[in-house]
Scaffold this active site. Structure first.
Site: not given
Ligand SMILES: *[C@@H]1O[C@H](CO)[C@@H](O)[C@H](O)[C@H]1NC(C)=O
Ligand SMILES: *[C@@H]1O[C@H](CO)[C@@H](O)[C@H](O)[C@H]1NC(C)=O
Ligand SMILES: *[C@@H]1O[C@H](CO)[C@@H](O)[C@H](O)[C@H]1NC(C)=O
Ligand SMILES: *[C@@H]1O[C@H](CO)[C@@H](O)[C@H](O)[C@H]1NC(C)=O
Ligand SMILES: *[C@@H]1O[C@H](CO)[C@@H](O)[C@H](O)[C@H]1NC(C)=O
Ligand SMILES: *[C@@H]1O[C@H](CO)[C@@H](O)[C@H](O)[C@H]1NC(C)=O
Length: 389
Positions: A46, A274
């Site tokens: 992430d 992201d």
């Protein structure tokens, strides 16, 4: 000669550590193996958060409103990390770890220090979150998450006064501990196939996370290096360079290009790269206009599209270069309806109105098309269009 050259090449390459990625939950998530205190788990990678955490053995599972539910409901891929089996585990007393994600999931516990290895890169005395209580909708494969964003987003507090205790995430410590040749990491996230997406098993060969080198996939010569967008603590205005605080990997999107885009163009500095978000979450006006060209229907807060549609082109202009998104990435499998009919949603969804304080996301739908390299010392990202695959 040939052998000599080859071995030099291999020696040189040995210092770049590369973790292969797999896809899970319809390839909505990208996972890598992590070894903590000698125990190996699969975790979500992430770039949109900074803490690395694992569910701890004996954790309590909660539903999203905080009621206890059976442990299996959390859907972790293992029973969790067992600190008793680790020789390197060091608890960090009087700390609490608490994190919530954009989709409502949240986890809590305490901080600890551990030896952490990802893709051959080992960091010692790494602060991580040990999750004692989890409201998590797992994929049955991952047991935690590897957070790759900046220290300012870390989520550990001193329990005696509740104040934040920022710390260096895994990759920042790897650089500090001189473990890699260059202060950057690089990701390539492959798009999956519909067949693999329907399998409950992890989808192998879905990309790379490289530390200190570039993710090894072919790219074109369309490439741009741009500053990470920081913000000023004093004014909250977007700034980069001196005086900037960095949090997410925000970039200055110069333009979105798609049928009808000329009429609604918005440029803004609050768009983040992201890997932990599947879809592109765009300003409302952008999502609306693009999905109109897609003949999408708006239902339950999402744009649905025909799985057999031909997606209108969509490109993102960064650093003066135009990066295209393959139409296949704009049609995202979304399970089956009550009649067993395949459903799909648009890869470009509404991330809210374009106003100060909004954060928009270039997620996996965009990242499938590029290799992205994050330099935490120069505070720059390099985006390179991948060759067609
Ligand atoms: C992760 O580790 C497991 C077992 O330790 C191994 O079978 C699997 O291939 C690894 N996966 C990746 C993506 O490295
Ligand atoms: C959580 O469980 C409680 C008690 O069973 C229930 O009332 C509540 O609706 C559940 N919340 C969610 C989000 O499922
Ligand atoms: C928390 O704050 C107290 C009071 O300032 C301090 O004595 C203690 O060392 C801090 N604990 C940690 C873990 O930093
Ligand atoms: C980039 O690649 C394209 C197609 O392969 C080629 O036509 C073009 O000349 C290249 N541009 C540069 C600056 O190398
Ligand atoms: C975004 O930031 C860049 C500097 O990185 C600046 O040149 C540009 O004017 C900013 N755009 C907006 C809309 O604030
Ligand atoms: C949307 O509908 C129009 C009119 O039926 C059609 O011409 C167009 O090809 C459709 N576009 C997509 C992306 O399906």
């Amino acid at each position: 000669m040939f052998l000599l050259a080859l071995s030099i090449l291999l020696l040189g390459a040995a210092s770049v550590d590369v973790a292969p990625l797999v896809g899970a939950q319809h390839d909505y998530e990208y996972l890598a193996n992590i070894t903590v205190g000698g125990q190996t788990f699969s975790v979500i990678i992430d770039t949109g958060s900074s803490d690395t955490w694992l569910a701890q053995k004996g954790f309590a599972c909660l539903n999203l409103t905080g009621h206890p539910v059976p442990a299996a409901t959390c859907g972790f891929g293992s029973q969790g990390f067992d600190s008793k089996l680790s020789k390197s585990f060091q608890p960090y007393p009087s700390t609490s770890f608490y994190i919530t994600y954009g989709d409502g999931e949240y986890l809590s516990g305490a901080a600890a220090f551990e030896t952490v290895t990802v893709g051959g890169l080992t960091v010692t005395h790494q602060e991580i979150g040990m999750v004692a209580s989890a409201a998590w909708t797992g994929d049955g494969i991952n047991t935690g998450l590897l957070g790759l964003a900046y220290p300012s987003l870390t989520s550990v507090e001193n329990t005696s006064h509740g104040q934040g205790m920022l710390y260096n995430p895994f990759f920042f410590n790897a650089v500090k501990q001189n473990k890699i040749p260059h202060p950057y990491f690089s990701i390539a996230l492959n798009r999956g196939t519909i067949t693999a997406e329907h399998s409950p098993r992890p989808d192998p060969h879905l990309g790379y996370l490289a530390f200190g080198g570039i993710a090894p996939v072919p790219v074109t010569n369309t490439t741009a290096t741009l500053p990470v967008q920081g913000f000023s603590i004093a004014t909250h205005a977007p700034v980069s360079g001196a005086g900037a605080t960095y949090s997410y990997y925000g970039v200055d999107v110069q333009k979105y290009v798609f049928p009808g885009s000329a009429a609604i163009f918005t440029a803004q500095n609050s768009t983040i790269l992201d890997s932990g978000t599947t879809l592109n979450l765009m300003p409302s006006a952008v999502a609306q206009k693009y999905n109109a060209a897609f003949n999408a229907t708006w239902r339950d807060g999402q744009y649905y599209v025909d799985c057999a549609a031909k997606a209108p082109p969509f490109a993102v202009v960064l650093g003066g270069k135009t990066f295209t998104i393959d139409g296949r990435d704009q049609i995202v499998s979304f399970g089956k309806d009550a009649d067993g009919k395949e459903m799909c949603i648009s890869g470009t969804q509404d991330g809210g109105p374009d106003m100060q304080g909004s954060v928009f996301i270039l997620g996996d739908v965009f990242l499938h098309n590029v290799v992205t390299t994050f330099d935490i010392q120069k505070n720059q990202v390099t985006v390179s269009q991948r060759q067609h695959y």
